[in-house]
Motif scaffolding. Sequence first.
Motif, PDB file in Angstrom:
ATOM      1  N   GLU A   1       0.818  -1.211   0.000  1.00 21.63           N
ATOM      2  CA  GLU A   1       0.000   0.000   0.000  1.00 21.63           C
ATOM      3  C   GLU A   1       0.853   1.263   0.000  1.00 21.63           C
ATOM      4  OE1 GLU A   1      -2.793  -0.253   3.176  1.00 21.63           O
ATOM      5  OE2 GLU A   1      -3.814  -2.016   2.350  1.00 21.63           O
ATOM      6  N   ASP A   2       1.963   1.257   0.702  1.00 21.56           N
ATOM      7  CA  ASP A   2       2.821   2.444   0.734  1.00 21.56           C
ATOM      8  C   ASP A   2       3.388   2.743  -0.652  1.00 21.56           C
ATOM      9  OD1 ASP A   2       2.363   2.746   3.421  1.00 21.56           O
ATOM     10  OD2 ASP A   2       4.166   1.643   4.031  1.00 21.56           O
TER      11      ASP A   2
ATOM     12  N   ALA B   1       0.661   3.981  -3.059  1.00 20.33           N
ATOM     13  CA  ALA B   1       0.250   5.361  -2.795  1.00 20.33           C
ATOM     14  C   ALA B   1       1.120   6.358  -3.549  1.00 20.33           C
ATOM     15  CB  ALA B   1       0.297   5.648  -1.294  1.00 20.33           C
TER      16      ALA B   1
END
Length: 756
Positions: A560-561, A564
């Motif tokens: 997810e990081d 993003a």
Amino acid sequence: MSQPQPVTESESDVPTPVTPASTYRLQLRPEFPFAAAEAAVPYLASLGVSHLHLSPVLEAVPGSPHGYDVTDHSRVRAELGGEPGLRALARAARAHGLGLVLDIVPNHMAVPTPLRLNQPLWEVLRDGPGSPYARWFDIDWEAGGGQVLLPVLAGPADSCELTPEGGVLRYGEQEFPLRAGTEGLALPELLAAQWYRPAWWREARTALNYRRFFTISELIGVRVEDPEVFTATHAKVLELLRDGVVQGLRIDHVDGLADPEEYLRRLRAAAGDGCWVVVEKILARHERLPPAWPVAGTTGYDALHRVDGVFTDPAGAAELADGYGRSTGLPRWPEAARACAREVLTGDLAAELRALERQSGPELGEAVRELLIAFPVYRPYPGEPELPPQALEQAAAVAGPGAVACVRELLLREPAFAARFAQTSAALRAKSLEDRAFYRYAPLLSATEVGGEPGQPPVSAAEFHAYCAAQAREWPAAGTVLSTHDTKRSADVRARIAALSQAPELMGRPDGPDPHLAWVARQTALGLGPVPDAVPRLSEALLKAVREAALRTSWTEPDEDYEAQVPGYVRAPLDLPVELAEAARANLLGMTLLHLAMPGVPEVYQGAETEYRALVDPDNRRPARFPHRELARLDTGAAPQGPAEEKLALTAALLRLRRDRPELFRGYAPVPARGPAAGHLVAFTRAPGLLVAATRLSHRLAASGGWRGTRLPLPPGAWTPVLPPQPDTDSRTQHSGSVEMADLLEGRPVGVWVRR
């Protein structure tokens, strides 16, 4: 099961179907049903197409945007208007001189929600191997301990709430059938007594015991090789053929079938010789379609590769590959492709690999794995006397020659093992190349297309001519395509990206902490250009790209990081410099001309007769825009305004010629130019009197001083231009003899002439 619709006189009294002059692909969906297609018929007839090619029309998962997830072969999809809507569309098409071609899906069916929608599968899960429908599906009961693994749970089974109630097993909104006499059992005993085992979706990777479409567990393999299954799953399609509603068929994913040739022979016998049939088959660059297959040819990805390649500059493509390697540190194409094959086979397709190891024996497991990884084409076929020596040698270098020889003998001796090996090989090629390596290796994104060869994207004019001559001899009625519902970028986008091969310095060193993503983002943005909603469309395509590449994130293990950060690589839409935009225009018009004039049956994807910039699905499946007004304006004699109308005028001119004068599109003969810029022209004739010429690598041509007296020796006769005149020119002048290219093209990158 629905009752057959009555056959009207207009539907049954039809001429013997003929090979289409061209097809136009329509993506049907609930938002674009049969009625919407019917409304477009007058425009499509005026465009010049001869047949409408419809995406799958049989009953599918509710809301499906594509229809490849079939749930019921006996009914036409209600969400599209049902069988009355399809027959009404056929009548409207016929009234305008058009026929219909259907896309059919013999390889698989949906594992839908709700599951009851697939009634044959529901009954198999309820009644087990004794069900009359058990023969329909490719299930390895022994491997599952007598149960079908259903990877439908969000987590481990002991953490999910499964409730028997009202004769079914409930899990959230899903229902599963209960085996007779088991409803009163305690939950552990009840689950153990079923013919299926609900499992965490992650278990599919290693424990799935039914054949699926690639790695999609929601699509279960159908044993269409069984005559009874064939009859049941093709009855409605054959009825539509007999009634004259449909005149042709596209066969989806033919390589997924146990024996494609046997299937096609059965289909040909049932459909008759008058039905035009093409198969979705991805051929390697030097692979030819098996000559015994009773079909017109492939759907045309092999043609796409040649057309794209002839507009790719070899020197620039090599320079981009070097720059990409230095920038990213990632391996070259052969190593990247092999690494992706190994990852996919031992990861996403581990269940399929285990199934083969069970059939061959564990001592041959390594040899099976290495032979699959080394296989140079999508799959072998039953009856082939020999496997490719290259694959045998590469596999033997790792697993040993003795083990590989044993696997080879198994493939020749055991039909069941050979069929499953071939089906697994096809899934591996598709997933490891198209859905991973094509996203991981990105020096020139226009080359990472279905049917392409990213490690060797350029195609010489001589190779293009040789391919076309062979097609004219062997498969003159095969399909040809430039943009489809499966292309990762439309032809318009690829034409813009391919222009970079003529000016590789414009790539520079893309900024960002992830050099691979920065490279992909810049080329994708340049390809799409400043169009409506460019930023969100780019962001969605880049997110899909990084997940498919599986370098830093993936569909099953998302970071997810990292994800993003992806939108940050899309700062603003990018446009090509003026001189390269002109090269992109020349590319696109040249690609369009070669596609529509070369041997085969050309297909125009919905909306792609004019400017059509689309990225990977779902972007390329958005509603189509039909340029009614633009075509009507051009038909008054008005000059095209801009590249979009130039493409439309060129497309309409060639489609109408194909429809009205099919005798012009026979045979194939290159027409070589003479002079210092001869290598920048692709010209050929179709018998008895059509001549086309397309400029290639126009940016390089301009930089070298233009045509510089290069001439084209025309075949005997007087040649009259087909395209409308350029402003302030008299392009109705007839040409004969040897003509200077600058005079012949009159400022255009392409030309079309007919002989008086």
